[in-house]
Design a protein around this motif. Structure first.
Motif, PDB file in Angstrom:
ATOM      1  N   VAL A  91      50.884  50.131  46.660  1.00 61.12           N
ATOM      2  CA  VAL A  91      50.066  49.991  45.451  1.00 61.12           C
ATOM      3  C   VAL A  91      50.719  50.700  44.280  1.00 61.12           C
ATOM      4  CG1 VAL A  91      47.887  49.729  46.693  1.00 61.12           C
ATOM      5  CG2 VAL A  91      48.686  52.032  46.092  1.00 61.12           C
ATOM      6  N   LEU A  92      50.377  50.250  43.095  1.00 62.75           N
ATOM      7  CA  LEU A  92      50.765  50.915  41.857  1.00 62.75           C
ATOM      8  C   LEU A  92      49.511  51.357  41.113  1.00 62.75           C
ATOM      9  CD1 LEU A  92      50.228  48.768  39.299  1.00 62.75           C
ATOM     10  CD2 LEU A  92      52.284  47.710  40.261  1.00 62.75           C
ATOM     11  N   HIS A  93      49.703  52.324  40.231  1.00 62.47           N
ATOM     12  CA  HIS A  93      48.582  52.898  39.483  1.00 62.47           C
ATOM     13  C   HIS A  93      48.404  52.144  38.167  1.00 62.47           C
ATOM     14  CE1 HIS A  93      45.878  56.191  38.150  1.00 62.47           C
ATOM     15  NE2 HIS A  93      46.362  55.898  36.959  1.00 62.47           N
ATOM     16  N   ASP A  94      47.264  51.480  38.002  1.00 66.69           N
ATOM     17  CA  ASP A  94      46.930  50.818  36.736  1.00 66.69           C
ATOM     18  C   ASP A  94      45.490  51.109  36.330  1.00 66.69           C
ATOM     19  OD1 ASP A  94      45.531  49.339  38.594  1.00 66.69           O
ATOM     20  OD2 ASP A  94      46.523  47.432  38.179  1.00 66.69           O
ATOM     21  N   LEU A  95      44.985  52.276  36.737  1.00 69.14           N
ATOM     22  CA  LEU A  95      43.574  52.595  36.521  1.00 69.14           C
ATOM     23  C   LEU A  95      43.274  53.057  35.101  1.00 69.14           C
ATOM     24  CD1 LEU A  95      42.710  54.469  39.844  1.00 69.14           C
ATOM     25  CD2 LEU A  95      42.474  52.044  39.304  1.00 69.14           C
ATOM     26  N   GLY A  96      44.301  53.389  34.327  1.00 66.34           N
ATOM     27  CA  GLY A  96      44.053  53.901  32.989  1.00 66.34           C
ATOM     28  C   GLY A  96      44.348  52.910  31.895  1.00 66.34           C
ATOM     29  N   ASN A  97      44.254  51.611  32.193  1.00 68.51           N
ATOM     30  CA  ASN A  97      44.681  50.602  31.217  1.00 68.51           C
ATOM     31  C   ASN A  97      43.529  49.978  30.427  1.00 68.51           C
ATOM     32  OD1 ASN A  97      43.452  48.917  33.068  1.00 68.51           O
ATOM     33  ND2 ASN A  97      45.339  47.977  33.796  1.00 68.51           N
ATOM     34  N   GLY A  98      42.341  50.565  30.507  1.00 70.21           N
ATOM     35  CA  GLY A  98      41.235  50.074  29.694  1.00 70.21           C
ATOM     36  C   GLY A  98      40.371  49.010  30.321  1.00 70.21           C
ATOM     37  N   GLY A  99      40.729  48.509  31.493  1.00 69.68           N
ATOM     38  CA  GLY A  99      39.910  47.503  32.148  1.00 69.68           C
ATOM     39  C   GLY A  99      38.618  48.093  32.697  1.00 69.68           C
ATOM     40  N   ASP A 100      37.727  47.230  33.121  1.00 69.04           N
ATOM     41  CA  ASP A 100      36.428  47.641  33.645  1.00 69.04           C
ATOM     42  C   ASP A 100      36.587  48.110  35.088  1.00 69.04           C
ATOM     43  OD1 ASP A 100      33.828  48.025  34.396  1.00 69.04           O
ATOM     44  OD2 ASP A 100      33.225  45.918  34.220  1.00 69.04           O
ATOM     45  N   LYS A 101      36.581  49.415  35.286  1.00 71.94           N
ATOM     46  CA  LYS A 101      36.747  49.982  36.623  1.00 71.94           C
ATOM     47  C   LYS A 101      35.416  50.464  37.216  1.00 71.94           C
ATOM     48  CE  LYS A 101      41.272  49.590  36.100  1.00 71.94           C
ATOM     49  NZ  LYS A 101      41.421  49.234  34.679  1.00 71.94           N
ATOM     50  N   ALA A 102      34.296  50.049  36.653  1.00 71.85           N
ATOM     51  CA  ALA A 102      32.989  50.501  37.136  1.00 71.85           C
ATOM     52  C   ALA A 102      32.543  49.641  38.315  1.00 71.85           C
ATOM     53  CB  ALA A 102      31.963  50.448  36.001  1.00 71.85           C
ATOM     54  N   TRP A 103      33.298  49.704  39.414  1.00 69.65           N
ATOM     55  CA  TRP A 103      33.008  48.822  40.553  1.00 69.65           C
ATOM     56  C   TRP A 103      32.127  49.478  41.614  1.00 69.65           C
ATOM     57  CZ3 TRP A 103      38.740  49.056  39.958  1.00 69.65           C
ATOM     58  CH2 TRP A 103      39.301  50.203  40.529  1.00 69.65           C
ATOM     59  N   ASP A 104      31.762  50.750  41.429  1.00 69.93           N
ATOM     60  CA  ASP A 104      30.853  51.439  42.343  1.00 69.93           C
ATOM     61  C   ASP A 104      31.403  51.371  43.766  1.00 69.93           C
ATOM     62  OD1 ASP A 104      28.561  52.974  42.817  1.00 69.93           O
ATOM     63  OD2 ASP A 104      27.368  51.227  43.334  1.00 69.93           O
ATOM     64  N   LEU A 105      30.662  50.778  44.702  1.00 68.95           N
ATOM     65  CA  LEU A 105      31.108  50.715  46.095  1.00 68.95           C
ATOM     66  C   LEU A 105      31.845  49.421  46.430  1.00 68.95           C
ATOM     67  CD1 LEU A 105      28.007  52.234  47.951  1.00 68.95           C
ATOM     68  CD2 LEU A 105      30.179  53.342  47.395  1.00 68.95           C
ATOM     69  N   GLU A 106      32.131  48.596  45.439  1.00 69.85           N
ATOM     70  CA  GLU A 106      32.758  47.309  45.703  1.00 69.85           C
ATOM     71  C   GLU A 106      34.004  47.098  44.842  1.00 69.85           C
ATOM     72  OE1 GLU A 106      32.002  45.176  48.017  1.00 69.85           O
ATOM     73  OE2 GLU A 106      30.227  46.247  48.742  1.00 69.85           O
ATOM     74  N   PRO A 107      35.084  47.825  45.113  1.00 74.14           N
ATOM     75  CA  PRO A 107      36.336  47.530  44.412  1.00 74.14           C
ATOM     76  C   PRO A 107      36.738  46.080  44.659  1.00 74.14           C
ATOM     77  CG  PRO A 107      36.505  49.591  45.626  1.00 74.14           C
ATOM     78  CD  PRO A 107      35.232  48.935  46.079  1.00 74.14           C
ATOM     79  N   PRO A 108      37.404  45.443  43.718  1.00 75.57           N
ATOM     80  CA  PRO A 108      37.670  44.008  43.825  1.00 75.57           C
ATOM     81  C   PRO A 108      38.832  43.637  44.731  1.00 75.57           C
ATOM     82  CG  PRO A 108      38.642  44.849  41.814  1.00 75.57           C
ATOM     83  CD  PRO A 108      37.890  46.003  42.435  1.00 75.57           C
ATOM     84  N   TYR A 109      39.508  44.617  45.311  1.00 69.79           N
ATOM     85  CA  TYR A 109      40.813  44.336  45.893  1.00 69.79           C
ATOM     86  C   TYR A 109      40.758  43.544  47.199  1.00 69.79           C
ATOM     87  CZ  TYR A 109      42.313  47.210  42.128  1.00 69.79           C
ATOM     88  OH  TYR A 109      42.522  47.685  40.851  1.00 69.79           O
ATOM     89  N   ARG A 110      39.782  43.785  48.040  1.00 67.95           N
ATOM     90  CA  ARG A 110      39.694  42.985  49.268  1.00 67.95           C
ATOM     91  C   ARG A 110      39.530  41.510  48.935  1.00 67.95           C
ATOM     92  NH1 ARG A 110      36.806  40.460  53.054  1.00 67.95           N
ATOM     93  NH2 ARG A 110      37.345  40.883  55.241  1.00 67.95           N
ATOM     94  N   ALA A 111      38.641  41.212  47.991  1.00 70.70           N
ATOM     95  CA  ALA A 111      38.418  39.819  47.594  1.00 70.70           C
ATOM     96  C   ALA A 111      39.677  39.227  46.958  1.00 70.70           C
ATOM     97  CB  ALA A 111      37.245  39.730  46.627  1.00 70.70           C
ATOM     98  N   LEU A 112      40.391  40.036  46.167  1.00 69.91           N
ATOM     99  CA  LEU A 112      41.629  39.543  45.570  1.00 69.91           C
ATOM    100  C   LEU A 112      42.677  39.261  46.637  1.00 69.91           C
ATOM    101  CD1 LEU A 112      41.880  41.855  42.426  1.00 69.91           C
ATOM    102  CD2 LEU A 112      41.462  39.391  42.432  1.00 69.91           C
ATOM    103  N   GLY A 113      42.713  40.074  47.700  1.00 66.25           N
ATOM    104  CA  GLY A 113      43.639  39.821  48.796  1.00 66.25           C
ATOM    105  C   GLY A 113      43.374  38.487  49.469  1.00 66.25           C
TER     106      GLY A 113
END
Length: 334
Positions: A113-135
């Motif tokens: 993984v790479l770090h892109d958490l500080g780029n202004g996107g909506d990171k308010a995913w609570d308990l459901e980060p989008p990454y599994r679905a993106l995979g």
């Protein structure tokens, strides 16, 4: 004379497909390289702040050093969940090993993984980060053609102080021997020479694939960390805040140890294309895959061929990094 394959992508290595998807609201994405038959695989980690999954599985001393896919993702530690989606999507399609007739297929999917958490996107995913679905979506999107630039795992990437992205390149060495590279470029270092326009990788460019610009006069490269103050002000000089993730692939029948040597040599491509590379702030990782389609034999020429693949992989990776940034230059946030 070696030339790029017909696509100038890693998928010029027969048997590979690539899927890239992104979430533009979150400003992140996932890229998966699929080799569902299970290819010999290895990995070499050089950066000081890596985020990885199942890399030890690929150690030569272990019992199954093969991979069915490699997953690259944004999202820092949260992005490691993308490989869960890839595993599930492959398993339901009967891709993987079976330890008993009743078990589901078990795909081996190392990732980074790479770090892109500080780029202004909506990171308010609570308990459901989008990454599994993106995979899961990345597996469904896989094919031989895929876009480059600010897409997939490179969607939220930066390259020093400019936009990073996803890049790829290939080279046909003749006789069925093809080498390819794919990269998600998010390094702290610069891909440009001091003129801000010529890529460090310019000597390796083929057919103007990243603009065809070359130095027109003397070049000084004495500053060991260019733009240090600006990088610090932008928050880039933090461990793990940057990284270059890569996959290189060959058509040869490499052992795991030989694939490891190719991964080690391929890291030189980062040093050719990014200055500086492998810093304390990067998590640089190279995975190597070998399809086994072309037998090399066991004679004294074999290590020469392995070394040639490693050198070609480094060249392809340097070109892929420059292509990533070149293709991302026209990107603007909506």
């Amino acid at each position: 004379m070696p030339r790029p394959g017909p696509r100038n992508l890693i998928t010029d290595v027969p048997g590979l497909t690539v899927g890239s998807v992104q979430d533009d609201d979150v400003r992140t994405g996932v890229t998966v390289v699929l080799c569902p038959e299970g290819w010999s695989a290895a990995v070499d980690v050089r950066g000081g702040g890596p985020g990885v999954r199942e890399t030890e599985t690929l150690s030569p001393e272990n019992s199954f050093s093969k991979a069915h896919a490699i997953c690259l993702s944004g999202g820092s530690v949260f992005g490691l969940g993308a490989a869960d989606g890839v595993v599930s999507a492959l398993s339901v399609n009967n891709v993987g090993i079976r330890l008993s007739p009743q078990s589901p297929a078990i795909p081996i999917v190392p990732g980074a993984v790479l770090h892109d958490l500080g780029n202004g996107g909506d990171k308010a995913w609570d308990l459901e980060p989008p990454y599994r679905a993106l995979g899961v979506k990345a597996v469904a999107a896989a094919g031989q053609d895929f876009p480059l630039g600010a897409v997939g795992a490179g969607r939220g990437a930066m390259a020093g102080l400019i936009k990073g992205g996803l890049g790829s390149a290939s080279i046909d060495l003749g006789g069925g021997l093809v080498v390819g590279a794919l990269v998600a470029a998010n390094p702290v270092g610069s891909v440009y020479m001091p003129d801000g326009e010529t890529f460090w990788a310019w000597p390796f460019e083929i057919d103007g694939e990243f603009g065809g610009r070359f130095p027109t006069g003397p070049v000084s490269a004495t500053d060991p960390l260019p733009q240090e103050s600006k990088l610090g002000a932008a928050g880039r000089l933090r461990a793990g805040a940057n990284t270059t993730l890569a996959v290189v692939a060959v058509t040869a029948d490499l052992s795991t140890a030989e694939a490891k040597r190719v991964a080690i040599m391929a890291h030189d491509g980062m040093g050719r294309a990014v200055r500086p590379a492998h810093t304390a702030f990067d998590g640089d990782v190279v995975f190597a895959l070998a399809s086994g389609a072309i037998a090399l034999g066991a004679g004294p020429q074999r290590p020469v061929e392995v070394s040639r693949f490693g050198s070609a992989a480094a060249d392809c990776l340097a070109r892929a990094i420059a292509r990533a940034v070149y293709e991302a230059r026209a990107f603007t946030e909506s």
